[in-house]
Design a protein around this motif. Structure first.
Motif, mmCIF file in Angstrom:
data_model
loop_
_atom_site.group_PDB
_atom_site.id
_atom_site.type_symbol
_atom_site.label_atom_id
_atom_site.label_comp_id
_atom_site.label_asym_id
_atom_site.label_seq_id
_atom_site.Cartn_x
_atom_site.Cartn_y
_atom_site.Cartn_z
ATOM 1 N N ARG A 289 0.858 -1.186 0.000
ATOM 2 C CA ARG A 289 0.000 0.000 0.000
ATOM 3 C C ARG A 289 0.890 1.230 0.000
ATOM 4 N NH1 ARG A 289 -1.374 2.352 5.026
ATOM 5 N NH2 ARG A 289 -0.358 1.390 6.830
ATOM 6 N N PHE A 290 0.406 2.291 -0.612
ATOM 7 C CA PHE A 290 1.203 3.491 -0.809
ATOM 8 C C PHE A 290 0.534 4.690 -0.161
ATOM 9 C CE2 PHE A 290 1.636 0.654 -4.438
ATOM 10 C CZ PHE A 290 3.015 0.478 -4.498
ATOM 11 N N ARG A 291 1.315 5.561 0.434
ATOM 12 C CA ARG A 291 0.800 6.841 0.892
ATOM 13 C C ARG A 291 0.621 7.745 -0.329
ATOM 14 N NH1 ARG A 291 0.876 8.757 5.767
ATOM 15 N NH2 ARG A 291 -0.920 9.778 4.806
ATOM 16 N N SER A 292 -0.466 8.495 -0.341
ATOM 17 C CA SER A 292 -0.745 9.361 -1.484
ATOM 18 C C SER A 292 -1.681 10.483 -1.070
ATOM 19 C CB SER A 292 -1.367 8.564 -2.639
ATOM 20 O OG SER A 292 -2.605 7.987 -2.241
ATOM 21 N N ARG A 293 -1.615 11.597 -1.813
ATOM 22 C CA ARG A 293 -2.480 12.744 -1.532
ATOM 23 C C ARG A 293 -3.591 12.901 -2.561
ATOM 24 N NH1 ARG A 293 2.553 16.711 -1.186
ATOM 25 N NH2 ARG A 293 3.127 15.209 -2.823
ATOM 26 N N ASP A 294 -3.519 12.156 -3.643
ATOM 27 C CA ASP A 294 -4.586 12.165 -4.645
ATOM 28 C C ASP A 294 -4.403 10.960 -5.559
ATOM 29 O OD1 ASP A 294 -2.525 12.884 -6.489
ATOM 30 O OD2 ASP A 294 -2.960 15.010 -6.199
ATOM 31 N N ARG A 295 -5.354 10.786 -6.454
ATOM 32 C CA ARG A 295 -5.299 9.632 -7.359
ATOM 33 C C ARG A 295 -4.053 9.645 -8.223
ATOM 34 N NH1 ARG A 295 -9.627 9.285 -12.092
ATOM 35 N NH2 ARG A 295 -7.960 10.135 -13.379
ATOM 36 N N ALA A 296 -3.688 10.801 -8.725
ATOM 37 C CA ALA A 296 -2.523 10.890 -9.602
ATOM 38 C C ALA A 296 -1.255 10.442 -8.885
ATOM 39 C CB ALA A 296 -2.368 12.321 -10.129
ATOM 40 N N GLU A 297 -1.098 10.873 -7.622
ATOM 41 C CA GLU A 297 0.101 10.475 -6.884
ATOM 42 C C GLU A 297 0.092 8.974 -6.621
ATOM 43 O OE1 GLU A 297 2.868 12.277 -3.381
ATOM 44 O OE2 GLU A 297 0.699 12.335 -3.013
ATOM 45 N N LEU A 298 -1.064 8.411 -6.316
ATOM 46 C CA LEU A 298 -1.130 6.971 -6.106
ATOM 47 C C LEU A 298 -0.754 6.221 -7.378
ATOM 48 C CD1 LEU A 298 -1.781 4.417 -4.561
ATOM 49 C CD2 LEU A 298 -4.202 4.765 -5.091
ATOM 50 N N CYS A 299 -1.310 6.613 -8.503
ATOM 51 C CA CYS A 299 -0.981 5.930 -9.760
ATOM 52 C C CYS A 299 0.502 6.094 -10.103
ATOM 53 C CB CYS A 299 -1.862 6.458 -10.887
ATOM 54 S SG CYS A 299 -3.599 5.975 -10.745
ATOM 55 N N ASP A 300 1.061 7.272 -9.818
ATOM 56 C CA ASP A 300 2.498 7.482 -10.042
ATOM 57 C C ASP A 300 3.321 6.558 -9.155
ATOM 58 O OD1 ASP A 300 1.998 9.417 -11.929
ATOM 59 O OD2 ASP A 300 2.399 11.110 -10.597
ATOM 60 N N GLN A 301 2.879 6.385 -7.904
ATOM 61 C CA GLN A 301 3.588 5.496 -6.993
ATOM 62 C C GLN A 301 3.522 4.040 -7.475
ATOM 63 O OE1 GLN A 301 5.328 5.755 -3.706
ATOM 64 N NE2 GLN A 301 5.756 7.582 -4.904
ATOM 65 N N MET A 302 2.376 3.632 -7.955
ATOM 66 C CA MET A 302 2.232 2.275 -8.463
ATOM 67 C C MET A 302 3.120 2.049 -9.681
ATOM 68 S SD MET A 302 -1.902 2.109 -8.038
ATOM 69 C CE MET A 302 -2.106 0.541 -8.878
ATOM 70 N N THR A 303 3.161 3.037 -10.548
ATOM 71 C CA THR A 303 4.006 2.941 -11.741
ATOM 72 C C THR A 303 5.474 2.875 -11.346
ATOM 73 O OG1 THR A 303 2.383 4.146 -13.060
ATOM 74 C CG2 THR A 303 4.646 4.090 -13.897
ATOM 75 N N ALA A 304 5.873 3.721 -10.388
ATOM 76 C CA ALA A 304 7.259 3.722 -9.932
ATOM 77 C C ALA A 304 7.615 2.398 -9.272
ATOM 78 C CB ALA A 304 7.476 4.879 -8.956
ATOM 79 N N PHE A 305 6.683 1.836 -8.506
ATOM 80 C CA PHE A 305 6.948 0.541 -7.876
ATOM 81 C C PHE A 305 7.187 -0.526 -8.938
ATOM 82 C CE2 PHE A 305 6.006 -3.492 -5.889
ATOM 83 C CZ PHE A 305 6.530 -3.369 -4.617
ATOM 84 N N GLY A 306 6.327 -0.563 -9.961
ATOM 85 C CA GLY A 306 6.482 -1.553 -11.019
ATOM 86 C C GLY A 306 7.781 -1.406 -11.780
ATOM 87 N N ALA A 307 8.239 -0.167 -11.939
ATOM 88 C CA ALA A 307 9.438 0.081 -12.736
ATOM 89 C C ALA A 307 10.731 0.016 -11.927
ATOM 90 C CB ALA A 307 9.328 1.453 -13.408
#
Length: 315
Positions: A289-307
């Motif tokens: 699970r990721f800390r995030s302040r909005d949907r965009a930041e969460l999706c960016d975190q998921m993308t960064a995790f995958g990469a």
């Protein structure tokens, strides 16, 4: 045998935001989010190589618990069916379905249809439940919910099997001569049992294909994993069991805002090094699970995790 993921490799999945909003884990932005946000997160997970997406299950929350739990709990079958239509590869996990609240033929119809429509992507995660009022209003004995769940799991094994006209007879439920189509796309639906109580551990060992712990810290996992393996051996079960863990909150990179002292932050390789410890403990899949302040930041975190993190999880 109903193994989902390749043995020997650490796989990652996540519980979806928005669909359940307990104060324990929900971020403030989720309160005003909806279907479009869920779909965007699901698509991001699909692109980033996540093994599964998970949804929770509660039918109704009593007023005494509403402040802590909230009353936002999307229906898992409806939600996963919606997400099946906007994704292609990611598995769909109920974490966890309180199947003792429903007749097994109702659950079989719902989850067989979901598996059929998604092309065989269902993982049925189940748990005993803890909200007494839910059981009472639906006419299910709360005090005997463990026994009811055990029988429902046995019934579901039959009802989600290959037979169009399954038959089952137990203390609480019985059925025969009643056909259900469509059948699941998978030959055997994988069942992962949630919970960390002694009863849940035993249930995962003797009735499950996998275990979903309830937020156990790392130091408690080895003993419980050993207990599951001991119980399976005693029961003569030789099929492998998929062991899960829920990680600490994560943030890939330097957040630049207060993510909480228990959040793991840093570069991809450093996070992967920490998360590889789970594999050394005997864990097969981690729920991140990721800390995030909005949907965009969460999706960016998921993308960064995958990469940046995922490529090093199995170094």
């Amino acid at each position: 045998m109903a193994r989902v993921f390749e043995e020997g490799r650490l796989v990652y999945g996540m519980q979806l935001p928005v669909q359940s909003q307990s104060t324990i884990y929900a971020e403030p932005w989720e309160a005003s989010a909806g279907a479009a946000d869920l779909a965007a997160v699901a698509r991001a997970a699909d692109r980033a190589g996540f093994g599964y997406l998970a949804t929770c299950d509660h039918v109704a929350i009593p007023r005494r618990l509403a402040a802590a739990m909230s009353t936002v709990w999307y229906d898992p079958v409806a939600t996963l069916s919606f997400l099946a239509g906007v994704t292609e590869r990611v598995r769909l996990l109920s974490h966890v379905a309180i199947v003792a609240l429903r007749h097994p033929l109702i659950s079989a119809k719902q989850y067989a249809t979901l598996d059929h429509l998604s092309g065989g992507r269902l993982i049925l995660g189940v748990g005993a439940g803890h909200v007494q009022e839910e059981f009472e209003v639906l006419g299910v004995d709360f005090e005997r919910r463990g026994a009811v769940l055990d029988e429902v799991l046995d019934a579901l094994r039959v009802a989600l099997g290959p037979e169009e006209f399954p038959s089952f007879e137990g203390e609480f439920h019985r059925f025969e001569g009643l056909g259900q189509l469509p059948r699941p796309a998978q030959q055997r639906i994988p069942v992962w049992v949630g919970g960390s109580s002694p009863a849940a551990i035993r249930r995962a060992a003797v009735r499950g294909d996998g275990w979903l712990p309830q937020g156990d810290p790392r130091d408690r996992l080895p003993g419980r994993i050993a207990r599951i393996r001991e119980l399976r051996e005693a029961a003569g079960i030789t099929d492998p069991v998929e062991i899960g863990a829920i990680t600490e909150a994560l943030y890939v990179g330097e957040p630049g805002w207060d993510t909480g002292r228990r959040t793991l932050t840093g570069k991809g390789e450093a996070l992967a090094e920490s998360l590889r410890e789970y594999r050394a403990l005997g864990v097969d899949q981690i729920q991140v699970r990721f800390r995030s302040r909005d949907r965009a930041e969460l999706c960016d975190q998921m993308t960064a995790f995958g990469a940046e993190v995922a490529p090093h999880l199995n170094d």
